[in-house]
Design a protein around this motif. Structure first.
Motif, short mmCIF file in Angstrom:
data_model
loop_
_atom_site.label_atom_id
_atom_site.label_comp_id
_atom_site.label_asym_id
_atom_site.label_seq_id
_atom_site.Cartn_x
_atom_site.Cartn_y
_atom_site.Cartn_z
N LEU A 262 0.82 -1.21 0.00
CA LEU A 262 0.00 0.00 0.00
C LEU A 262 0.86 1.26 0.00
O LEU A 262 0.66 2.18 -0.81
CB LEU A 262 -0.92 -0.01 1.23
N LEU A 263 1.83 1.31 0.91
CA LEU A 263 2.64 2.52 1.06
C LEU A 263 3.67 2.66 -0.06
O LEU A 263 4.13 3.77 -0.34
CB LEU A 263 3.33 2.52 2.43
N GLY A 264 4.01 1.56 -0.70
CA GLY A 264 4.93 1.63 -1.83
C GLY A 264 4.37 2.44 -2.98
O GLY A 264 5.12 2.97 -3.81
N SER A 265 3.05 2.57 -3.03
CA SER A 265 2.43 3.35 -4.10
C SER A 265 2.73 4.84 -3.96
O SER A 265 2.48 5.62 -4.88
CB SER A 265 0.91 3.13 -4.09
N PHE A 266 3.26 5.24 -2.79
CA PHE A 266 3.63 6.64 -2.60
C PHE A 266 5.03 6.93 -3.12
O PHE A 266 5.54 8.04 -3.00
CB PHE A 266 3.51 7.03 -1.12
N GLY A 267 5.68 5.89 -3.68
CA GLY A 267 6.91 6.08 -4.42
C GLY A 267 8.14 6.35 -3.58
O GLY A 267 9.04 7.06 -4.02
N ALA A 268 8.21 5.80 -2.39
CA ALA A 268 9.36 6.04 -1.53
C ALA A 268 9.95 4.72 -1.04
O ALA A 268 9.23 3.71 -0.96
CB ALA A 268 8.95 6.90 -0.34
N PRO A 269 11.25 4.69 -0.68
CA PRO A 269 11.85 3.46 -0.14
C PRO A 269 11.21 3.08 1.19
O PRO A 269 10.79 3.94 1.96
CB PRO A 269 13.32 3.86 0.07
N LEU A 270 11.13 1.79 1.46
CA LEU A 270 10.53 1.28 2.68
C LEU A 270 11.49 0.34 3.40
O LEU A 270 12.29 -0.35 2.78
CB LEU A 270 9.22 0.53 2.38
N GLU A 271 11.37 0.35 4.74
CA GLU A 271 12.10 -0.59 5.59
C GLU A 271 11.19 -0.99 6.74
O GLU A 271 10.08 -0.44 6.88
CB GLU A 271 13.40 0.01 6.11
N GLU A 272 11.65 -1.92 7.58
CA GLU A 272 10.88 -2.32 8.76
C GLU A 272 11.77 -2.30 9.99
O GLU A 272 12.96 -2.57 9.92
CB GLU A 272 10.31 -3.73 8.58
N LEU A 273 11.16 -1.95 11.12
CA LEU A 273 11.78 -2.11 12.43
C LEU A 273 11.04 -3.20 13.16
O LEU A 273 9.80 -3.25 13.14
CB LEU A 273 11.70 -0.81 13.24
N HIS A 274 11.77 -4.07 13.86
CA HIS A 274 11.16 -5.17 14.58
C HIS A 274 11.37 -5.01 16.08
O HIS A 274 12.34 -4.40 16.53
CB HIS A 274 11.74 -6.51 14.12
N SER A 275 10.46 -5.55 16.84
CA SER A 275 10.57 -5.75 18.29
C SER A 275 11.13 -4.54 19.03
O SER A 275 10.53 -3.48 19.08
CB SER A 275 11.42 -7.01 18.57
N MET A 276 12.35 -4.71 19.62
CA MET A 276 12.90 -3.68 20.50
C MET A 276 13.15 -2.37 19.76
O MET A 276 12.92 -1.29 20.31
CB MET A 276 14.20 -4.18 21.14
N ASN A 277 13.63 -2.44 18.53
CA ASN A 277 13.87 -1.20 17.78
C ASN A 277 12.56 -0.46 17.50
O ASN A 277 12.49 0.76 17.55
CB ASN A 277 14.59 -1.51 16.47
#
Length: 412
Positions: A262-277
Protein backbone atom coordinates in the motif's frame (compact mmCIF):
# COMPACT_ATOMS: atom_id res chain seq x y z
CA UNK A 1 8.44 27.22 48.74
CA UNK A 2 4.97 26.29 50.05
CA UNK A 3 4.57 24.38 53.28
CA UNK A 4 3.92 20.76 52.30
CA UNK A 5 1.55 18.22 53.84
CA UNK A 6 2.14 14.53 53.09
CA UNK A 7 -1.02 12.49 53.78
CA UNK A 8 -0.86 8.71 54.00
CA UNK A 9 -4.51 7.83 53.34
CA UNK A 10 -7.91 9.02 52.22
CA UNK A 11 -8.95 10.18 55.68
CA UNK A 12 -5.77 12.25 56.01
CA UNK A 13 -6.49 13.94 52.69
CA UNK A 14 -10.08 14.67 53.72
CA UNK A 15 -8.99 16.20 57.04
CA UNK A 16 -6.39 18.42 55.35
CA UNK A 17 -8.81 19.62 52.67
CA UNK A 18 -11.49 20.35 55.30
CA UNK A 19 -8.98 22.46 57.19
CA UNK A 20 -7.89 24.25 54.02
CA UNK A 21 -11.50 24.99 53.06
CA UNK A 22 -12.37 26.25 56.55
CA UNK A 23 -9.30 28.50 56.65
CA UNK A 24 -9.47 29.44 52.93
CA UNK A 25 -5.94 28.13 52.39
CA UNK A 26 -5.57 26.92 48.78
CA UNK A 27 -3.55 23.77 48.16
CA UNK A 28 -1.40 22.76 45.21
CA UNK A 29 -1.61 19.00 44.61
CA UNK A 30 1.32 16.99 43.29
CA UNK A 31 3.03 13.61 43.31
CA UNK A 32 6.68 13.55 42.27
CA UNK A 33 6.32 16.91 40.48
CA UNK A 34 7.32 15.40 37.13
CA UNK A 35 4.70 17.62 35.43
CA UNK A 36 5.08 20.74 37.59
CA UNK A 37 6.00 22.68 34.46
CA UNK A 38 2.69 21.88 32.77
CA UNK A 39 -0.14 24.37 33.23
CA UNK A 40 -0.12 27.78 34.86
CA UNK A 41 2.29 28.16 37.81
CA UNK A 42 0.90 27.37 41.25
CA UNK A 43 0.68 30.28 43.69
CA UNK A 44 -0.26 28.76 47.02
CA UNK A 45 1.14 28.79 50.54
CA UNK A 46 0.46 25.10 51.05
CA UNK A 47 1.00 21.94 49.02
CA UNK A 48 -0.51 18.48 49.24
CA UNK A 49 2.12 15.86 48.37
CA UNK A 50 0.22 12.72 47.28
CA UNK A 51 3.31 10.58 46.63
CA UNK A 52 2.87 8.53 49.82
CA UNK A 53 -0.50 7.31 48.54
CA UNK A 54 1.11 4.65 46.38
CA UNK A 55 0.94 0.92 45.81
CA UNK A 56 -1.24 -1.74 44.18
CA UNK A 57 -4.48 -2.49 46.02
CA UNK A 58 -5.96 -5.18 43.79
CA UNK A 59 -4.94 -6.74 40.48
CA UNK A 60 -7.09 -9.29 38.69
CA UNK A 61 -5.29 -10.27 35.47
CA UNK A 62 -8.12 -12.54 34.36
CA UNK A 63 -10.60 -9.67 34.70
CA UNK A 64 -8.22 -7.08 33.15
CA UNK A 65 -8.77 -4.75 36.12
CA UNK A 66 -6.19 -2.97 38.30
CA UNK A 67 -6.88 -0.92 41.44
CA UNK A 68 -4.10 1.22 42.91
CA UNK A 69 -3.18 4.41 44.71
CA UNK A 70 -2.63 7.46 42.50
CA UNK A 71 0.92 8.07 43.75
CA UNK A 72 2.09 4.80 42.17
CA UNK A 73 4.75 5.30 39.51
CA UNK A 74 3.62 4.54 35.96
CA UNK A 75 6.91 2.72 35.40
CA UNK A 76 6.15 0.36 38.31
CA UNK A 77 2.69 -0.34 36.92
CA UNK A 78 4.13 -1.13 33.49
CA UNK A 79 6.61 -3.60 35.05
CA UNK A 80 3.81 -5.31 36.96
CA UNK A 81 1.61 -5.62 33.90
CA UNK A 82 4.49 -6.64 31.64
CA UNK A 83 5.16 -9.67 33.84
CA UNK A 84 1.61 -10.83 32.98
CA UNK A 85 1.85 -9.86 29.29
CA UNK A 86 -0.61 -7.03 29.83
CA UNK A 87 -0.39 -3.27 29.33
CA UNK A 88 -1.91 0.16 29.79
CA UNK A 89 -3.30 0.43 26.28
CA UNK A 90 -3.47 4.24 26.35
CA UNK A 91 0.36 4.22 26.41
CA UNK A 92 1.02 6.96 29.02
CA UNK A 93 3.90 9.23 27.97
CA UNK A 94 6.85 10.21 30.15
CA UNK A 95 7.20 13.97 29.83
CA UNK A 96 9.53 14.55 32.79
CA UNK A 97 12.64 15.14 30.61
CA UNK A 98 10.79 17.84 28.65
CA UNK A 99 11.15 20.07 31.74
CA UNK A 100 14.64 18.88 32.63
CA UNK A 101 13.48 16.26 35.13
CA UNK A 102 14.32 12.60 35.47
CA UNK A 103 12.62 9.95 33.38
CA UNK A 104 10.20 7.38 34.85
CA UNK A 105 9.02 9.60 37.75
CA UNK A 106 5.46 10.18 36.57
CA UNK A 107 2.58 8.81 38.64
CA UNK A 108 -0.75 7.30 37.67
CA UNK A 109 -2.53 10.18 39.39
CA UNK A 110 -0.58 12.71 37.35
CA UNK A 111 -1.36 10.88 34.12
CA UNK A 112 -5.07 10.85 35.02
CA UNK A 113 -5.09 14.50 36.03
CA UNK A 114 -3.57 15.48 32.68
CA UNK A 115 -5.44 12.80 30.65
CA UNK A 116 -2.18 11.75 28.99
CA UNK A 117 -2.11 9.19 26.20
CA UNK A 118 0.49 8.16 23.64
CA UNK A 119 0.59 7.15 19.96
CA UNK A 120 -1.98 4.35 20.38
CA UNK A 121 -4.67 6.82 21.43
CA UNK A 122 -6.45 6.95 18.06
CA UNK A 123 -6.96 3.18 18.29
CA UNK A 124 -7.27 2.45 22.02
CA UNK A 125 -8.77 5.74 23.20
CA UNK A 126 -7.62 8.32 25.72
CA UNK A 127 -6.84 7.59 29.37
CA UNK A 128 -10.38 8.71 30.27
CA UNK A 129 -11.66 5.69 28.33
CA UNK A 130 -9.71 3.34 30.64
CA UNK A 131 -10.51 4.82 34.07
CA UNK A 132 -13.29 2.66 35.49
CA UNK A 133 -13.72 4.26 38.90
CA UNK A 134 -12.11 6.14 41.76
CA UNK A 135 -12.30 7.34 45.35
CA UNK A 136 -11.54 11.00 45.89
CA UNK A 137 -11.89 13.98 48.21
CA UNK A 138 -13.78 17.05 46.98
CA UNK A 139 -12.86 20.65 47.73
CA UNK A 140 -15.30 20.47 50.64
CA UNK A 141 -13.25 17.70 52.23
CA UNK A 142 -15.95 15.12 51.43
CA UNK A 143 -14.93 11.58 50.48
CA UNK A 144 -16.86 10.24 47.48
CA UNK A 145 -16.77 7.37 45.01
CA UNK A 146 -17.53 7.20 41.30
CA UNK A 147 -17.61 4.43 38.72
CA UNK A 148 -16.97 0.82 39.67
CA UNK A 149 -14.39 -1.97 39.56
CA UNK A 150 -15.96 -3.56 36.51
CA UNK A 151 -15.58 -2.83 32.82
CA UNK A 152 -19.32 -2.79 32.10
CA UNK A 153 -20.71 -0.06 34.31
CA UNK A 154 -23.41 2.36 33.16
CA UNK A 155 -24.88 3.66 36.40
CA UNK A 156 -24.75 7.28 37.52
CA UNK A 157 -22.85 10.23 36.13
CA UNK A 158 -19.61 9.48 34.29
CA UNK A 159 -17.39 11.30 36.76
CA UNK A 160 -14.26 9.30 35.84
CA UNK A 161 -14.20 11.08 32.48
CA UNK A 162 -14.70 14.43 34.20
CA UNK A 163 -11.66 14.20 36.49
CA UNK A 164 -9.40 13.15 33.62
CA UNK A 165 -7.76 16.29 32.32
CA UNK A 166 -8.98 18.42 35.28
CA UNK A 167 -5.40 18.87 36.54
CA UNK A 168 -6.43 18.26 40.13
CA UNK A 169 -8.80 21.23 40.22
CA UNK A 170 -11.94 19.22 41.02
CA UNK A 171 -10.89 16.55 43.53
CA UNK A 172 -7.91 14.84 45.12
CA UNK A 173 -7.86 11.22 43.94
CA UNK A 174 -6.91 8.64 46.58
CA UNK A 175 -7.77 5.36 44.79
CA UNK A 176 -8.27 4.57 41.10
CA UNK A 177 -9.34 1.54 39.08
CA UNK A 178 -8.09 1.08 35.51
CA UNK A 179 -8.91 -1.25 32.68
CA UNK A 180 -5.84 -3.05 31.31
CA UNK A 181 -5.46 -5.05 28.09
CA UNK A 182 -3.33 -7.94 26.81
CA UNK A 183 0.01 -6.82 25.38
CA UNK A 184 0.62 -7.64 21.70
CA UNK A 185 2.69 -10.72 20.93
CA UNK A 186 4.67 -8.95 18.20
CA UNK A 187 5.24 -5.37 17.10
CA UNK A 188 6.72 -4.11 13.83
CA UNK A 189 6.97 -0.70 12.22
CA UNK A 190 6.95 -0.01 8.50
CA UNK A 191 9.11 3.02 7.66
CA UNK A 192 8.70 5.16 4.55
CA UNK A 193 11.52 7.57 3.69
CA UNK A 194 11.63 10.84 1.79
CA UNK A 195 8.00 12.00 1.82
CA UNK A 196 7.22 15.67 2.33
CA UNK A 197 4.74 16.52 5.06
CA UNK A 198 1.61 16.66 2.91
CA UNK A 199 2.41 13.43 1.10
CA UNK A 200 3.33 11.72 4.37
CA UNK A 201 0.01 12.62 5.98
CA UNK A 202 -1.78 11.27 2.91
CA UNK A 203 0.16 8.01 3.32
CA UNK A 204 -0.78 7.82 7.00
CA UNK A 205 -4.43 8.49 6.13
CA UNK A 206 -4.32 5.61 3.64
CA UNK A 207 -2.85 3.31 6.29
CA UNK A 208 -5.46 4.42 8.83
CA UNK A 209 -8.28 3.74 6.36
CA UNK A 210 -6.91 0.30 5.47
CA UNK A 211 -8.19 -2.93 7.07
CA UNK A 212 -4.76 -3.61 8.63
CA UNK A 213 -5.51 -2.35 12.18
CA UNK A 214 -2.55 -0.04 12.57
CA UNK A 215 -1.55 1.02 16.10
CA UNK A 216 0.73 3.97 15.42
CA UNK A 217 0.89 6.63 12.69
CA UNK A 218 3.61 9.29 12.83
CA UNK A 219 5.75 11.45 10.55
CA UNK A 220 9.09 13.02 11.44
CA UNK A 221 10.21 15.71 8.96
CA UNK A 222 13.88 15.64 8.00
CA UNK A 223 14.87 18.35 10.50
CA UNK A 224 13.46 16.31 13.39
CA UNK A 225 14.48 12.88 12.08
CA UNK A 226 18.09 14.13 12.06
CA UNK A 227 18.03 14.96 15.78
CA UNK A 228 19.90 12.82 18.26
CA UNK A 229 17.83 9.89 19.42
CA UNK A 230 15.89 9.25 16.23
CA UNK A 231 18.67 9.81 13.68
CA UNK A 232 19.59 6.14 13.36
CA UNK A 233 16.25 5.25 11.75
CA UNK A 234 16.55 8.04 9.18
CA UNK A 235 18.30 8.33 5.87
CA UNK A 236 20.46 11.41 5.47
CA UNK A 237 18.36 14.49 4.85
CA UNK A 238 15.01 12.71 4.58
CA UNK A 239 11.82 12.55 6.57
CA UNK A 240 10.60 9.34 8.22
CA UNK A 241 6.99 8.18 8.08
CA UNK A 242 6.21 5.37 10.53
CA UNK A 243 3.29 2.93 10.71
CA UNK A 244 3.09 0.48 13.65
CA UNK A 245 1.47 -2.95 13.50
CA UNK A 246 0.73 -5.09 16.57
CA UNK A 247 -0.69 -8.58 17.09
CA UNK A 248 0.25 -12.22 16.67
CA UNK A 249 3.39 -13.12 14.75
CA UNK A 250 1.61 -14.44 11.65
CA UNK A 251 -0.90 -11.59 11.57
CA UNK A 252 1.76 -8.89 11.98
CA UNK A 253 3.90 -10.35 9.23
CA UNK A 254 0.98 -10.53 6.79
CA UNK A 255 -0.27 -7.03 7.58
CA UNK A 256 3.22 -5.53 7.23
CA UNK A 257 3.54 -7.08 3.78
CA UNK A 258 0.18 -5.64 2.78
CA UNK A 259 1.13 -2.23 4.15
CA UNK A 260 4.41 -2.25 2.25
CA UNK A 261 2.41 -2.78 -0.95
CA UNK A 262 0.00 0.00 0.00
CA UNK A 263 2.64 2.52 1.06
CA UNK A 264 4.93 1.63 -1.83
CA UNK A 265 2.43 3.35 -4.10
CA UNK A 266 3.63 6.64 -2.60
CA UNK A 267 6.91 6.08 -4.42
CA UNK A 268 9.36 6.04 -1.53
CA UNK A 269 11.85 3.46 -0.14
CA UNK A 270 10.53 1.28 2.68
CA UNK A 271 12.10 -0.59 5.59
CA UNK A 272 10.88 -2.32 8.76
CA UNK A 273 11.78 -2.11 12.43
CA UNK A 274 11.16 -5.17 14.58
CA UNK A 275 10.57 -5.75 18.29
CA UNK A 276 12.90 -3.68 20.50
CA UNK A 277 13.87 -1.20 17.78
CA UNK A 278 10.22 -0.62 16.98
CA UNK A 279 9.34 -0.17 20.66
CA UNK A 280 12.22 2.26 21.09
CA UNK A 281 11.10 4.45 18.19
CA UNK A 282 7.54 4.74 19.51
CA UNK A 283 8.80 5.63 22.99
CA UNK A 284 10.75 8.48 21.40
CA UNK A 285 7.60 9.61 19.59
CA UNK A 286 5.40 9.10 22.67
CA UNK A 287 7.66 11.23 24.89
CA UNK A 288 8.47 13.92 22.27
CA UNK A 289 12.08 13.07 23.11
CA UNK A 290 13.45 14.95 20.11
CA UNK A 291 12.36 18.19 21.79
CA UNK A 292 13.68 17.55 25.31
CA UNK A 293 16.60 19.87 24.51
CA UNK A 294 17.29 22.73 24.42
CA UNK A 295 15.19 23.55 27.45
CA UNK A 296 14.83 27.24 26.61
CA UNK A 297 12.80 26.58 23.46
CA UNK A 298 9.03 26.81 23.69
CA UNK A 299 7.05 23.63 23.19
CA UNK A 300 3.44 23.43 21.97
CA UNK A 301 1.12 20.48 21.54
CA UNK A 302 -1.45 21.07 18.79
CA UNK A 303 -4.65 19.18 18.05
CA UNK A 304 -5.84 19.61 14.47
CA UNK A 305 -7.81 17.86 11.78
CA UNK A 306 -5.19 15.35 10.53
CA UNK A 307 -5.10 16.50 6.91
CA UNK A 308 -4.83 20.13 8.07
CA UNK A 309 -1.63 19.54 10.05
CA UNK A 310 0.84 20.31 7.23
CA UNK A 311 -1.00 23.51 6.34
CA UNK A 312 -0.96 24.68 9.97
CA UNK A 313 2.77 24.01 10.33
CA UNK A 314 3.51 25.66 6.96
CA UNK A 315 1.83 28.88 8.13
CA UNK A 316 3.81 28.83 11.37
CA UNK A 317 7.10 27.97 9.66
CA UNK A 318 6.68 30.81 7.18
CA UNK A 319 6.50 33.29 10.07
CA UNK A 320 9.04 31.46 12.24
CA UNK A 321 11.66 29.65 10.11
CA UNK A 322 13.25 28.19 13.27
CA UNK A 323 10.10 26.16 13.96
CA UNK A 324 10.57 22.40 14.32
CA UNK A 325 7.68 19.96 14.43
CA UNK A 326 6.53 16.38 13.94
CA UNK A 327 3.18 14.63 13.61
CA UNK A 328 1.51 11.83 15.57
CA UNK A 329 -2.01 10.32 15.43
CA UNK A 330 -1.89 10.41 11.60
CA UNK A 331 -1.39 14.19 11.76
CA UNK A 332 -4.05 14.94 14.35
CA UNK A 333 -1.38 15.70 16.97
CA UNK A 334 1.46 18.09 16.15
CA UNK A 335 4.43 18.71 18.44
CA UNK A 336 5.85 22.16 17.76
CA UNK A 337 9.11 23.64 19.04
CA UNK A 338 9.69 27.41 18.69
CA UNK A 339 12.33 29.91 19.80
CA UNK A 340 11.66 31.83 23.05
CA UNK A 341 9.26 34.78 23.01
CA UNK A 342 7.42 36.70 25.73
CA UNK A 343 4.07 35.91 24.11
CA UNK A 344 5.10 32.31 23.27
CA UNK A 345 3.98 33.05 19.66
CA UNK A 346 0.47 32.25 20.94
CA UNK A 347 -1.36 34.45 18.42
CA UNK A 348 0.58 32.89 15.54
CA UNK A 349 0.03 29.29 16.70
CA UNK A 350 -3.64 29.61 17.58
CA UNK A 351 -4.37 31.78 14.57
CA UNK A 352 -2.83 29.17 12.24
CA UNK A 353 -5.08 26.50 13.76
CA UNK A 354 -8.22 28.63 13.69
CA UNK A 355 -7.66 29.52 10.04
CA UNK A 356 -7.09 25.94 8.91
CA UNK A 357 -9.84 23.68 10.12
CA UNK A 358 -9.84 24.52 13.83
CA UNK A 359 -8.52 22.67 16.84
CA UNK A 360 -6.67 23.70 19.97
CA UNK A 361 -3.15 24.30 21.25
CA UNK A 362 -1.56 23.68 24.67
CA UNK A 363 1.64 25.41 25.74
CA UNK A 364 3.67 22.53 27.15
CA UNK A 365 6.95 24.26 28.01
CA UNK A 366 7.72 27.91 28.78
CA UNK A 367 9.20 29.87 31.66
CA UNK A 368 7.13 30.86 34.69
CA UNK A 369 6.48 34.42 33.55
CA UNK A 370 5.26 33.31 30.14
CA UNK A 371 2.99 30.62 31.57
CA UNK A 372 1.50 33.18 33.95
CA UNK A 373 0.85 35.69 31.17
CA UNK A 374 -0.14 33.52 28.19
CA UNK A 375 -3.16 31.15 28.25
CA UNK A 376 -1.52 27.73 28.57
CA UNK A 377 -4.69 25.93 27.50
CA UNK A 378 -6.88 26.83 24.56
CA UNK A 379 -9.20 29.69 25.65
CA UNK A 380 -12.78 28.47 25.86
CA UNK A 381 -15.82 30.21 24.38
CA UNK A 382 -17.62 32.10 27.13
CA UNK A 383 -20.54 29.66 27.33
CA UNK A 384 -18.17 26.71 27.78
CA UNK A 385 -15.99 28.65 30.23
CA UNK A 386 -19.07 29.46 32.30
CA UNK A 387 -20.01 25.77 32.37
CA UNK A 388 -16.46 24.88 33.46
CA UNK A 389 -16.70 27.40 36.29
CA UNK A 390 -20.01 25.92 37.48
CA UNK A 391 -18.50 22.43 37.48
CA UNK A 392 -15.52 23.72 39.47
CA UNK A 393 -17.84 25.46 41.94
CA UNK A 394 -19.87 22.29 42.47
CA UNK A 395 -16.79 20.25 43.43
CA UNK A 396 -14.66 22.96 45.01
CA UNK A 397 -16.75 26.00 45.99
CA UNK A 398 -13.93 27.62 48.01
CA UNK A 399 -11.44 27.23 45.13
CA UNK A 400 -9.04 25.27 47.35
CA UNK A 401 -7.67 22.68 44.91
CA UNK A 402 -4.98 23.80 42.44
CA UNK A 403 -6.49 27.27 41.97
CA UNK A 404 -5.41 28.97 38.77
CA UNK A 405 -3.69 25.86 37.38
CA UNK A 406 -5.84 25.81 34.25
CA UNK A 407 -7.20 29.37 34.06
CA UNK A 408 -6.72 32.58 36.05
CA UNK A 409 -8.78 32.87 39.22
CA UNK A 410 -9.04 35.44 41.96
CA UNK A 411 -5.64 36.09 43.46
CA UNK A 412 -3.65 34.32 40.72
Amino acid sequence: MPETFIPSGTTDVADLVKWAAAETRPLSLHGHRSKAGLGRPAQTEYALDMSRLSGILDYEPAELVLTLRPGTLVSDVEKLLGARNQMLAFEPPDYGPLWGGAAARGTIGGAIGCNLAGPRRFKAGALRDHLLGFIAVSGRGEIFKAGAKVVKNVTGYDLPKLVCGAYGTLAALTEVTLKVLPAPEKTRTVLVFGLDDARAIQALAAAAASPHEVAGLAHLPAAVAALSGVAYVARAGTGVTAVRIEGTDISVKARCEALRDLLGSFGAPLEELHSMNSAWLWREIRDAAAFALPQDRLLWRLSTAPLSGPTVTAVIAQAQPEARFFYDWAGGLVWLSLPPADDAHAALVRGAIAGNGGGHATLIRADLATRAAVPVFQPQPEALAALSRRVKDSFDPMNILNPGRMAPSAGT
